[in-house]
Design a protein around this motif. Structure first.
Motif, PDB file in Angstrom:
ATOM      1  N   ARG A  90     -11.561 -14.830   3.030  1.00 20.18           N
ATOM      2  CA  ARG A  90     -10.455 -13.259   2.347  1.00 20.18           C
ATOM      3  C   ARG A  90      -9.805 -13.665   1.038  1.00 20.18           C
ATOM      4  O   ARG A  90      -8.687 -14.364   1.117  1.00 20.18           O
ATOM      5  CB  ARG A  90      -9.567 -13.613   3.957  1.00 20.18           C
ATOM      6  N   ARG A  91     -10.346 -12.585   0.464  1.00 19.96           N
ATOM      7  CA  ARG A  91      -9.122 -12.444  -0.597  1.00 19.96           C
ATOM      8  C   ARG A  91      -7.195 -11.519  -0.453  1.00 19.96           C
ATOM      9  O   ARG A  91      -7.758 -10.361   0.696  1.00 19.96           O
ATOM     10  CB  ARG A  91      -9.723 -11.592  -1.580  1.00 19.96           C
ATOM     11  N   ARG A  92      -6.980 -11.348   0.194  1.00 26.32           N
ATOM     12  CA  ARG A  92      -5.738 -11.289  -0.381  1.00 26.32           C
ATOM     13  C   ARG A  92      -5.161  -9.962  -1.439  1.00 26.32           C
ATOM     14  O   ARG A  92      -5.772 -10.623  -2.412  1.00 26.32           O
ATOM     15  CB  ARG A  92      -4.173 -12.043  -0.203  1.00 26.32           C
ATOM     16  N   ARG A  93      -5.007  -9.268  -0.843  1.00 28.49           N
ATOM     17  CA  ARG A  93      -4.684  -7.466  -2.432  1.00 28.49           C
ATOM     18  C   ARG A  93      -3.339  -7.765  -3.272  1.00 28.49           C
ATOM     19  O   ARG A  93      -2.699  -8.502  -1.947  1.00 28.49           O
ATOM     20  CB  ARG A  93      -4.314  -6.318  -1.467  1.00 28.49           C
ATOM     21  N   SER A  95      -0.032  -7.213  -4.530  1.00 25.02           N
ATOM     22  CA  SER A  95       0.960  -5.642  -4.025  1.00 25.02           C
ATOM     23  C   SER A  95       1.366  -5.176  -5.441  1.00 25.02           C
ATOM     24  O   SER A  95       1.325  -5.684  -6.563  1.00 25.02           O
ATOM     25  CB  SER A  95       1.895  -5.917  -3.462  1.00 25.02           C
TER      26      SER A  95
END
Length: 95
Positions: A90-93, A95
């Motif tokens: 999973r990639r973190r968005r 901010s």
């Protein structure tokens, strides 16, 4: 003629043959239990002393057979020798 002492290998072979015999017997017990439950209406009911008959005719021999195989789950993959699929990360968005 000389007598030889039993070795660990012969004990393992004996245990293997016992497992094979038990495997065969449990397979027959499951098959016969399934046939009884499917073909005899009385085998689908309950008995006052032992309870629900399909449990004892099908489920318990099947569970014992599964336990004999050390609770291994069936393989659903077509080619078990193929390497496992890479895990998706999973990639973190940002901010």
């Amino acid at each position: 003629m000389t007598a030889t002492a039993p070795t660990a290998r012969s004990a393992a072979d004996e245990a293997g043959s016992l497992h094979a015999d038990l495997d065969t017997a449990l397979g027959y017990a499951v098959a016969i239990g399934c046939l009884l439950v499917l073909m005899l209406p009385g085998a689908r009911g309950s008995h006052a002393v032992i309870g629900w008959l399909p449990l004892w005719l099908v489920a318990m021999p099947a569970l014992a057979w599964w336990a004999l195989h050390r609770f291994r789950l069936p393989s659903w993959r077509q080619n078990p020798a193929s390497p496992a699929e890479p895990a998706l990360r999973r990639r973190r968005r940002g901010s």
